[in-house]
Every structure is written in structure tokens, then in C-alpha cells.
Write an enzyme that holds these catalytic residues in place. Structure first.
Site, PDB file in Angstrom:
ATOM      1  N   LYS A  73      -8.370 -14.338  17.209  1.00 45.84           N
ATOM      2  CA  LYS A  73      -8.496 -14.040  15.933  1.00 45.84           C
ATOM      3  C   LYS A  73      -9.889 -12.961  15.758  1.00 45.84           C
ATOM      4  O   LYS A  73     -10.585 -13.121  14.788  1.00 45.84           O
ATOM      5  CB  LYS A  73      -8.674 -15.238  14.942  1.00 45.84           C
ATOM      6  CG  LYS A  73      -7.362 -15.975  14.771  1.00 45.84           C
ATOM      7  CD  LYS A  73      -6.255 -15.316  14.112  1.00 45.84           C
ATOM      8  CE  LYS A  73      -5.055 -16.191  14.156  1.00 45.84           C
ATOM      9  NZ  LYS A  73      -4.562 -16.771  15.085  1.00 45.84           N
ATOM     10  N   HIS A  75      -1.904  10.421  -0.552  1.00 43.83           N
ATOM     11  CA  HIS A  75      -2.252   9.322  -1.465  1.00 43.83           C
ATOM     12  C   HIS A  75      -2.228   9.375  -2.934  1.00 43.83           C
ATOM     13  O   HIS A  75      -1.893   8.718  -3.530  1.00 43.83           O
ATOM     14  CB  HIS A  75      -3.748   8.784  -1.062  1.00 43.83           C
ATOM     15  CG  HIS A  75      -3.859   8.045   0.476  1.00 43.83           C
ATOM     16  ND1 HIS A  75      -3.698   8.608   1.574  1.00 43.83           N
ATOM     17  CD2 HIS A  75      -3.734   6.828   0.633  1.00 43.83           C
ATOM     18  CE1 HIS A  75      -3.703   8.074   2.322  1.00 43.83           C
ATOM     19  NE2 HIS A  75      -3.730   6.477   1.972  1.00 43.83           N
ATOM     20  N   ASP A  87       1.838 -14.110  13.479  1.00 45.34           N
ATOM     21  CA  ASP A  87       0.789 -14.641  13.026  1.00 45.34           C
ATOM     22  C   ASP A  87      -0.060 -13.269  12.418  1.00 45.34           C
ATOM     23  O   ASP A  87      -0.894 -12.640  13.294  1.00 45.34           O
ATOM     24  CB  ASP A  87       0.043 -15.214  13.986  1.00 45.34           C
ATOM     25  CG  ASP A  87      -1.259 -15.917  13.373  1.00 45.34           C
ATOM     26  OD1 ASP A  87      -1.723 -15.798  12.334  1.00 45.34           O
ATOM     27  OD2 ASP A  87      -1.982 -16.751  14.092  1.00 45.34           O
ATOM     28  N   GLU A 147       0.883  -1.313   0.092  1.00 43.81           N
ATOM     29  CA  GLU A 147       0.222   0.019   0.070  1.00 43.81           C
ATOM     30  C   GLU A 147       0.779   1.297  -0.073  1.00 43.81           C
ATOM     31  O   GLU A 147       1.542   1.646   1.177  1.00 43.81           O
ATOM     32  CB  GLU A 147      -0.986  -0.101   1.288  1.00 43.81           C
ATOM     33  CG  GLU A 147      -2.146  -1.013   1.326  1.00 43.81           C
ATOM     34  CD  GLU A 147      -2.672  -1.237  -0.037  1.00 43.81           C
ATOM     35  OE1 GLU A 147      -3.260   0.011  -0.297  1.00 43.81           O
ATOM     36  OE2 GLU A 147      -2.917  -1.912  -0.696  1.00 43.81           O
TER      37      GLU A 147
END
Lengths: 426, 426, 426, 426
Positions: free
Chosen positions: C253, C418, C327, C122
Site C-alpha cells: 500500500k 476537461h 484491492d 471523473e
């Protein structure tokens, strides 16, 4: 992070609840229905003088309570007795009050059949809860257990930086004996039970938890925590640059997700196993349909972004709270919980409700007001030693309501019930 | 996903609210205080007969309302008038009722000074709201606007698989004209305004939204949705294998995060700018301390996992709802919102409250009960055409309460107020 | 309810963190900037071979790390080293990796200047975090403290009724010594630290909490809890009718509101005070505008029904987790927290971030993979004894990111950044 | 309140998805399994060179993709192709990548068998998803439908008071044609589809929603909204005193309860009916046990205060996102949804997943990077016209993972799977 100096008390709370677990099991295993009691409450859904008088007579014979203020046979005049309950007083709002029962409860503090007063202006509410109570009664009663207790205040202390905060928190976590002593001096009833610390940048939230005896306890914990904070501010090795007695973290007057991890007031869980026959005959539906409804509605409520998963705890609790002098605004937090319904292999329905936030009391607050005291006495719940009993009745009431609404929705009767009871006929 | 057949109505709702925005601006810009009115309400916080009589006399002279039932000078006997409000009736619960005001409101429907009745047994509550109201009054009044309205029912339809669901939903989304017609046949007051669809596997939740006139409207939308569902089930090209009239998605009787995206009942936002002097003199603190408290408490409530961020909306709303015949159980959803306080460059305090879930009405439900009707009339809020006005007063009441509690906490007076008013003296 | 047999450990955790609080204070008070270090990292935002080589050379001279795999000068061939990390292996995904720094951290475990590798595709992400890091560096560094640690598994046990559950829970809460012993036998690293019980009807959720050394620890706690459950099932006085090793309560999670009350992994809080000059010159805005943005955006996020209140923790954490063999799916829970920004009286900006759910490790999992190990070594965070250090760097990284995005949004530069970095030029 | 100028587009979105519903039904009804395909992927869970080569050969023969970069047979050198993806570049992080499949999908855009690349360092993850995919394949495939699409930016505008806000909002809601035109000028791909307004005191949040073609679209909507805001600020009859391009309400990089009411990116729902035999043989458990687990775990997650109810969406999505050049930080919002499992009367298991927040794209961002492009091409998902297809594969992947973990937990195999695959053997 919640760092507790001593949460063992809560485990002990559970142990205490289940201390007489053998008796509880005995009671649950030997559930039975007193057939003579069945359907004695004169139910007449249209409000008539005749049926009203019959119900009052029945309640008096069952419970010995004449309900003089509630029935209007005695009028209220002692204004000075209102001190501490109201300011700028102008009069009494009258809220229509019905009764349901017998609601059979098998609990650690509540054991027996109860006639539960509900103050509401919403048609169909009392009828619906009454129907659920009947199903529970015929199934031998709802097992209802008050598991743990605790009321909190959560002051926040702000520092120039987290190093200062560190010095402060190291000191404060070592003062719990002092905090217990201050609590004992500040209140006859409050017992300091726990302290936890939440650090967020230079903010330290300290959550003080108390047992508040048979009082709902919010004022009690405010006063005790204020006294503790005064001690802290005088004695801490470093002073906060700012502090507030409540950080808005304690969950006072609002539903919070915190509820399910902690307790606020009393945590009650209540369950029943309804044989298929009772579901068919009293609730006019099937255990399978109710379990299907439960599953769909649980997925529905999750999508709404609610806290917990339940149907309408607020209806029964608000009506009971108004009738019995509780802080009805606490419905904001009390009407939070988990309802579960399962179709069991033997064809029966398992149903439970769990309410982690019952802020209720049987002394102080509005409990001594004229009609409120009468309504508590109707359930033998007025005064010291009755708060856990009252909480277990709350659980059973809420369970009755969840059963009834789930039955109505699963059977497609929800709308017709409201057509029947919920509208002015004119 | 929320797929709406027509949410334009909501934008139009806003446009409608602000149609006379010039008048609103005029009213806001020309805020002033009628000095003659100031402090006329005979405040005496100890409850005595003398002060009670004075207040009643004052209210009668101000509003013309004799409050016969509330004051006990007339007693209730017409039991049959309770039909549709209660079952298994046994009597009337009496809830102590105080009054605050004048609460000055500058709104799109409510404009003027109001004396607001609050039924509660919690000491310090009325005094606290009264103090907040006084600050608002002296600052020229709170701007309070009812932005949009809508009440929902959300039935769920279940299919064998999502292909069947697809056929069904394609058909159903094209029936909105039919749904509007069925609504018109089912109710004199309800107007069908919107339909949205939520698909989750083989579950389809359809949310039907209505305007319910001046009624709170939950029963109304239940009956209309039931009629629409009957039409759907008869005419859909494919039938669901199961359906329930409410999926538990609509937010009925529970706080939901959905609130801030949608509306449930009426959405009101209310604001005030308090000059520093008023904060100092009436609220006994500073705008800076209040803004500091707001920031800390907002971070505190976020950590508790609550919905929205507010102090104690439930207190004022519950007391007003009980006094005025609202469905008090709706506090579960109504006591959700956003409070904001900012210290402005000119030294003043900006404060606002936003309540997206005000389920309230001025017709039907408990609004016609003896004391409840009187309390509505005290604010000229009884009957048709008054619901938006009532909602805007709710907003101002809640703002008064938020100002007062934030002031008490920021000044360190929270505990002493409860010591003074919130305890029985015996 | 959360009834803990022993949560004292958490308080002790805090005490432990602040054991050397004097040293921490010393470090914070003596913050300074090594001017020689300033701006040494060859920043060139267009990706060119020349600038890439310069940066590699700079990093090698600063940290001694040649980054052979990362730079492609060494290629990977030892497939069998992947065992335990992947199944059905087909090759290596390559993720572009940039670096930011020096990020100066003043912590209880991390102290010094760090060059932090971020793997992302990104555009603008690395540039934005680098800018935030520069502001922190110039202000003398971010104070970052790992407060408490713990990883949980939450099995659920189901009983025929709550009386059976009561017998079971009374027994199980007395077995904590046994559980600690089983843990010690099951793992070299795990330490059993806490047990809490959650009762909901006939469901009992037991939450076992562990310290997992320098491993992230999810597998470790799974294996230990499985061993404990086997012991329970063999020895309990009554057997559950059903049980599952994870009730979905532990927060594995997923973002949960529970986070702020408990910890999952490591809880870190990080703060900085930025002088106005640095905000102006590096962040191109003002402290006041940033505090205004914080307030508006906090009210904005509350309305979205999010958990916590932050800007984009996920961006930095995901990029760091991918680069360093964590993770990355744990971003679901780790990217939860509280950001706070305040305009202080002296004109400076106070900013903090708090992350209660950092599931991270410096041993095991993907930490030993070729490029991942190199990236950990770049920060001297590979291997035993480094996990708290790594967590404190995470906090500082996230703070840098929050500062930069809030600055961009408050200054109106968000879109242009951006436009500049976030788009392919073709 | 969400007042939309036009949300009809979303209903039309659904209608559009189901336009060819007959074909979808046809496909679902005629589900079958190509036996020749079954088990062709050379599965060998220990990582060996031989099995790796076999899998690569198999994938090449099945899909024609040589995966040159992924397998390391081609090395990366064109640094300038990274522009727009990274700053301060130093090298490539290598993430071990496995493959699962065939994953059979029956969708509105994805139809066929897919080999899905997963980049992770967490042992057992690929094996677990592969097992779920196998069960789905043998049952004829998962029905997966992308229902609606939309990406938002939510600027906030602040006014002196709500009267000023009223003037502004009345004007702004009438400019939607202008906003559509500005969007068309600002981007080749973005289509302005909706505008909603959220008022909170003197804050107005405007949510602009767009279709972003086959791009994930966050940058696109940022640029378009910035252009629209510039128009607004120039032309509005009254200027805000402050405004920010993002109010933190849009849900960017965070899980929000808003998700279930709206969409963020793409909303996908995916379902399967697994015959009992497949559950027994492939998943090693029973449909009944899985439904029991679902019910318990749903009640468990509700108590944790999570958003939605699911098991481990984050695992599969993160691994797929890393492999295919998505913005992996979007897992924070994408890993939110509802999993449902039901034991059906015919003995089969119904299971579904619903993901309202899939921010994914097949053009732009990291999709053109070397290994990422290859991984997209492996599923024929690279480039224009593939984003809905990709999203439907995401749904099926997530369903496979939910089935596998629920099976493991219901059968008591969760721990042993992690023992087998999830640990380094040394």
C-alpha cells in the site's frame, strides 16, 4: 524486477561474515577497556607546534609510523609516481589533517584500537568525532561488521521492440559461465558474482556485479563489463540497435534508494551500547534525550525527501577518504545510510549505523600516494587483505560522529561547539 | 505545507539575477572564441616535470599567480593560522592537483576564461573535464547563472499537543522583524530572509533562511538561529516541551528531493549549445548519440531511485572543493541536480545542468589556507564579492564534465579512457 | 544488501515469459487491424439511455455477457455472499461505469481485443482512455508482457546485539526447504520462491517472496509468513527479543523506489509503435510534439521528487480496479512506473509503459462480487489461469492513457477536453 | 529554487486555522466521552440481513439519513444526471459499503461524532478501522486540523536559451495582479493565491496555486491556468518556443517528496493521546509495544525508498473516497504522509498522522451521485462549506487505521485478523 541468475552469493557473503560468529560473540561479550590507553592521545584543540609534536611522537610510539610526508619532514618529488592518478598536474593541494582515537573496533576484520586520520578544513569536525570515539572506547568498543560486498556496472541495451529484447535476454541469461571466464581473463582481482536483468519497454539493463578484492574497483568493473559486452555483441543471436556501457542505474557517484536493497562496494553495520554514565559524562546529555532527538530528527529527514536517515555521515567519510586516498567523490553515494538510537530499559543507549555503499579500497587508486599511504599505514590498512578491515573502521568512525552530533543537538551544545572550534578567531 | 512569512525575497532574487538581462543577452549573442587562447595550456597527460613546469609558467603568465605553496616552492609553517580549521592537527594531506581550461563562462557574475584547479587521485578525471571544457570554449562559452541564494537551519519544537503548538506558531509567525534584528546583531554578514513552518502532529519545524554573503554560511546560520531560538524560548506565550536546533530537515550534508523546490546555498543553471562539428571533433561522437544516451540514462537513473538526474557531478565538484577550501562533505548535497541534453533541429546539441544546492563560499572556512587561497586566486575567486562568480564557474565545470562523460559513453570510449588514464601502469 | 537464498527463480521467470518468444514475435510481426471491428463500440459521450442500450447490446453480441447486475436488470440480495469482503455492511455504493475498446493486446497471456470496463466519476477519463485505445488498435495492438511475479511479506526480528543476529541469520538462511514445505501446508496456491535478508544494526528484515497463483495474494502471503515465523521462533537457536510480521519494508500500500529493482505482484511492460498518421488523425498531434512533451515532463516529474516517471497511471488503474473487484487501495503502489516516448527516425512514435507493482488477481478478494465478476467476464478474465492475462491488459490500458494525456498536453487540448467532459453542465 | 511572488498566504492560512485556537484548546481540554453513545452501532461482523437492517435503522435515527440508494430501496434511473461524470456509460459497479463509528473528531471545522462509510471488498478493513475509531472515541476524540489549502497547475515554458527565459520570467513575475483577475473571471470559486518559478536550463516551470473553495479543484485550476497561459502567450515580451499546460511537476496523481514542503489539496494533521488502559482493552496491546513497532517500521519503510512513513493510509482513504464520490485515483497522492507513535512518560500513547495531499471536495465531481451524496450526508459533509470538515474527518479516519494496524502488528494479531475476516469461508 531484478532477475538474478545467482544472488545466492550474497547470502553466502553473509554466512561467510558470520562464519566465525562465535569468535565475534566472544569478542563482543568480553568487551573491556584498556585503562592505560585511555586519553593518551595528546588532545589540544588549539593548534600549536608543541601539541602537534606530542601527537606525532605519540602516534609514532603507538603505531611505529613516522608520517614523514604528512608532517612535511620529507618532501615529494617523484612526479612519475603520480601517473594514473592525475593529468595536467600542477602541484599538491594541502589539506589540514587531524587525528582521533583510540577508536576501538570489534569486527570480523578490524579488531583493536585505531587512530584515525581526518583531512578537513572544517573546524569542530575532528573534535566532534574524537568525542564520539572516546565514548565508544570507554564503552568497550563498537561492533562493526562488513556484511556483503559487490560493485556493479549496468549497461543498457536497446532493441527495436520487446520481442527482439526477449530473444536477447533469454540468450544472455544463459551465458553467466562465459561472463565469469571473461572476467577472470580481464582482471587478476575481479570475480564475477551476479547478473540481474531489468526490462523497461525495449530497454534492457543488465547489472553485472563483481567482487573486486581489496580495490574500490570501479575501473576494474568497467573494464570487465566492457569485455563482457564485446563478447555479447559478437555472439548474441540478435544485436541491440544501441547500447551504452553504463545506463546510470548502477548508482555510481550518487545516492540511490537502491542502496538499501543491494550493496554498492561494501555494506557495513556498526553498533554500540553506551551505559548512561558514559552518555552523561562524555557526551554531556542523557540516553533519553538522544533517543528523543533521534525520533524527531528521523521524522524531520523523512520530510526532506532524503534517502535513508542519518545525521552527517559525509563529514567523517569525506575527511577520512581525503586522508587515505579514496575516491572522495564517492561520498555522494557512501554518505547514505540508517542511524538508529534507542533508550533501553536498563537506561543505556543503543545506537547503530548502517552504510550500504562504502566504495573503498586499500590497494590501487590514491592509496599509494605519499601522505595517503602513510595515513592508511597509521591504521594498518595499507595493501592487500585490508579492505574489509578499513570498511569496518569506516563504520565505527561514522557511528562516533553520529553519537557526537546527536548528543550536541540533544543537549543544546551544537551551536556552542561551532562557536568554539568552527570559526577563525581573527 | 511550507508556510512562508516571506518568500517574495526569492522571486526578487531571480529578478535581481536578471536585472542586467540585456547585458547577459548581449554577451550570449556575441559569443566568440579567442583563437589565440586556444589550446595554450600545455597539455601532457603523462605526468612529467617538464610539462608541469610549462603549465605553471603558463598559468603564471595568464593569471599572475605563482602558486608557491601548491608547487612546493614555499613550505607551510604557520600552524596557528590553522585555528578554526582543524583540531588534533598532525600534518598536511597532499592531494594531486591538475588544471583544466580555459573554461569560458558567460554569467551574471563570472565572465571570462578560467583555469580551474582540480584536486583528485582518480585518473582520467582531469582529462575528461578538460575535454568538456575545450568543447565549451570552442563553442563560445557556457552561459551560467546563479539564480537564487539561501542557507537554512530548521529547528524543531515539540509540544504537549497541537493546540499548544497552535498558540506558539501564531505568535512566532508574527516575530519576523524581531528575527531580522537578532540576525543583524549576531552576524555582520547574515541577512534573515525567510521563515517557513512545517507542522506534523505536535512537532513544529521552523525553517529560517538567510543570505550569508560570500561565506558558505553553515556556521553563521547555526549561530543566528541559536540566538533567535533563545529569544523565542524566552518570549513565547507557551514553551515547547522539547526543542532541537536542527530537525534534520534542512538538508545539511545530504541529498534531498527538497532541493528542487527550494535552494540550499546557491542555485545555478548552466547551458551550452554545441555545434555538431565541435561534438564530432572534440567529443568524438554525435549530438544524436549524446541525446540518445541522455534519454536512456535518465530512464536508468530514475529506476535507481536517485534524486535528480545527472551523471557525475560529484567528480568535478569534489576535486574543485578540495582544491579551493570548500567544505568537501557538502558534495553529499551539492552533487544533486538535473542534466539535460537535446538534439536540436539544426543538428546542434543543447545541454544544461542545474545545481540547486551549491554550498560554497569565497571567504571563511578553508578558503584562506595556503594552497586553497592560491587555487581561488587562480580563478580570481578569493575573498568578498566572489561567491556568486565561484558558483557560476562550478556550474560550467559540471557541465563540461557531463558533456565529456556522456560523449564517452555514447561513443563507446568510456572504458578505453579509463584504461588509458585511470590505472597505475606498474 | 539483499542477500537472497535463491533469486534464480526470477531469472527463470523471465525465461518462462519468453519461452514462446517465437510465437510472440510472430504475433508482433503480423500485427494487423480487423477493419470490421473498428469503431463498432457505439460511442456517444453524452450519457443517454439510447446509447447506453446500444453499447450493452453491442457488448453482449461481442462477448456474450449480459451484465445483469451492472445494468441493474438483476438486483443484489444474497448478503451472505459478502462474507469475507466487508464488515458492518450497510449497502452498495454505485460507481458509474463506462467501457473502452476494442483495446488490442498482443501478449504472452492476453491476445485479442478487449472491452475494458472503467468505474469512475471523473468526467473525460473514459473518453481519454478510449481515444488512446483506438490509436493502439489502429496500429495493430500493444505488445504487453508480464515479466515476473512475486508477492512479499517482510517480518523484522530484533536482537540484543548483532552477534545474536548473526547466529540467527546463519541458521535461518539454511531453512529454505523447510519454509517451502510450510508454505505448501499453509496454502493451496502459494509457492515460496525467495528469501532475502536485510541487516540494519540489531534489526534483521527477512523478505519472503511467493508466487500466489491467480490471487492478488496479500492475505495468502501473510498467513504463510506467519506460519513460517512460528516455525522460526520455535526452532531458532536463539530467539529475537522482539519481532513483527511486517516491517513496513514490503511496499504494501505504498509507492516505493524498491519497485524498480524488485517486483510486487506482477511486473508488466507494454509498448507500441504508432505511425505518424495515427498520431495525427487520432491523437491530433505529432510524434515529435509527444516526444518533446515526454522529455519536458520527465524532467518535470524528477524535480517533484516522485518515484518513477509517468503521467496518470492511477486514473485508469483505479477505475479498472473498482470495476473488477481488485484491492483499489493498491493503486498506491500499482500507479508507479516508467513511461517512455520517442520520436523515431521513420517518423513514428515509440511509446512504452512499465509497471513493476501490479497487485492484481482474478480469483478471491472482490473478484466474485456481482458486478465485479461480470466486468471480469467481459474481458474473459474471471477465475483461475487469468491473472497474467489481466495484468497484460492493465499494461495496455495504462499505455492507452499515457498516450492520450501526452497527446492532449502536447497539442494544447488538455484543458478543452476537461471543459467538454469534466464538468457538470448545470 | 522556488521563488514565490507571495507565499505569505500560506502563513496566513495557518494563522487562520488557529484563529480560534482558544476554542480548539477548550475543546481538546474538555474532551469527554458520551457514554450513552458508546457501542451503539450494531456491530456484527458476519454479514446478515438482520444486522444490516439494525445498522440502517440506527444510522437513520442518529443522522436522519435513510440512505435510499445505498440500501437499494430506491433504484437509479436518471442517466442524464451522470453527464460530466462518465462517458461510454454501461451501468453501475456496486461496491460493498460498511460503516465505522462513532469516530469522534475535535477539529477546526469538524466537531462531533461521525459514522464513516467505507466502500471496499477487502475483508478485515472495516473491522480494523472500526476498532481504531473505538479507541479514539473512548479517549475523547482525535484532534484534527486542516492547516493549509492549495491546488496547483505547473505549466512549463521552453526558450531558445536562458537569456530569453530571463526576459520572460522578469515580466511574468510582475503580472500576479493580472493573474488574480483572470482567475476571478474564469471561475466563481477559484482564488489565485501563489506563483512560484523553477528554472532548469531553458525550461521555466511556473506553479500557479489556487484556493478552490469546497471543490477538489483539479479541473478548476486547469481551466484557470489555461486562461492565464493564454494571456501570457499573448502579452509576454518574448514567446516561448514551446509550452505545455502541465510539466508533470504539480504532483497530480502521484506521490511526491514535494508533498511535505508544500500542500496539494488540503494538509491535515491529527493526533490523539490514548491512555494505557484503552490501548490494553481495545487495541489488545501496550503503548510500549506500539511505540516499538513504530520505530522498527519507520526504519523499515525508509529502507524501502518510500515517500513519507505510514502504514496503510490508502486503505481507509480509498474506501472513503469511493463511498463519497471523490476522485479515487487521487489516492496515489493522498496516501502519503507521516505517522508517529510515542510511548509517553505517563504510560500513555501519543499518536499522530499528517496528510499533506488531501485532494478532496464536497461539491462537484462525483459528490452529487446517488449513493455518494447519501454517504456525504451521513457525515453532514455534502455541499458548500464542508470541505475542510471532510478533510479533518479523513485525518481522524486515517489515524484510526494506523492505530489499529500498528496494534495488530505489535500484538501479533495481524495474521489472525485476516484469517477471521479476510477470507471467503467457502
Amino acid at each position: 524486477m531484478s532477475s538474478s541468475s545467482d544472488k545466492t552469493s550474497k547470502a553466502l557473503g553473509i554466512l561467510n561474515t558470520f562464519k566465525h560468529v562465535e569468535q565475534l560473540i566472544e569478542n563482543i561479550r568480553n568487551k573491556s577497556v584498556d585503562e592505560s590507553h585511555r586519553d593518551q592521545l595528546p588532545i589540544e584543540l588549539n593548534v600549536s607546534e608543541e601539541s602537534t609534536l606530542k601527537r606525532r611522537a605519540f602516534l609514532k610510539s603507538e603505531t611505529g609510523q613516522p608520517l614523514n610526508y604528512l608532517t612535511g619532514s620529507q618532501s615529494f618529488s617523484e612526479l612519475n609516481s603520480l601517473e594514473g592518478n592525475i593529468e595536467n598536474y600542477i602541484g599538491m593541494s594541502m589539506v589540514p589533517t587531524g587525528v582521533i582515537g583510540p577508536l576501538r573496533v570489534i569486527g570480523s576484520a578490524a579488531n583493536g584500537d585505531f587512530f584515525v586520520p581526518l583531512a578537513t578544513s572544517e573546524g569542530a569536525l575532528v573534535a566532534s568525532y574524537h568525542r564520539g570515539a572516546k565514548a565508544c572506547y570507554l564503552a568497550g568498543g563498537a561492533a562493526s561488521v562488513c556484511l556483503v560486498e559487490g560493485v556493479q556496472r549496468s549497461p543498457v541495451f536497446k532493441f527495436s521492440n520487446m520481442a527482439d529484447l526477449g530473444i536477447f535476454v533469454v540468450w544472455v541469461l544463459q551465458q553467466t559461465a562465459e561472463f565469469a571466464a571473461i572476467t577472470a581473463q580481464s582482471s587478476r582481482f575481479a570475480k564475477f558474482t551476479d547478473l540481474s536483468a531489468n526490462i523497461e519497454g525495449n530497454h534492457l539493463i543488465l547489472t553485472f556485479e563483481y567482487h573486486t578484492g581489496d580495490a574500490a574497483g570501479q575501473n576494474m568493473v568497467t573494464l570487465c563489463t566492457d569485455a563482457i559486452c564485446k563478447f555479447i555483441l559478437e555472439n548474441a543471436p540478435i544485436k541491440p540497435v544501441m547500447w551504452f556501457l553504463e545506463s546510470n542505474y548502477s548508482g555510481d557517484k550518487k545516492a540511490t534508494a537502491l542502496s538499501f536493497t543491494n550493496v554498492r562496494g561494501k555494506k557495513v553495520t556498526t553498533e554500540i551500547i553506551l551505559p548512561e554514565k558514559i552518555v552523561n559524562e562524555v557526551l554531556k546529555t542523557t540516553p533519553e534525550a538522544m533517543a528523543d532527538y533521534w525520533r524527531s530528527s528521523t521524522v524531520g529527514i523523512i520530510q526532506s525527501g532524503a534517502i535513508g536517515a542519518q545525521g552527517h555521515y559525509a563529514n567523517g567519510l569525506t575527511a577520512l577518504f581525503i586522508a587515505t586516498g579514496q575516491d572522495a567523490a564517492c561520498v555522494a553515494e557512501a554518505a547514505t545510510g540508517i542511524t538508529r538510537m534507542e533508550h533501553q530499559k536498563d537506561g543505556s543507549l543503543y545506537a547503530s549505523v548502517t552504510l550500504p555503499n562504502l566504495i573503498v579500497g586499500t590497494v590501487g587508486g590514491g592509496t599509494g600516494l605519499p601522505t595517503q599511504k602513510e595515513c592508511l599505514e597509521l591504521m594498518d590498512c595499507y595493501g592487500p587483505g585490508k579492505a574489509r578491515k578499513y570498511a569496518e573502521i569506516c563504520g565505527a568512525l561514522v557511528l562516533a560522529g553520529e553519537l557526537s552530533i546527536a548528543a550536541a543537538l540533544s543537549a543544546g551544545h551544537f551551536s556552542s561547539a561551532h562557536k568554539k572550534f568552527g570559526r577563525k578567531k581573527t
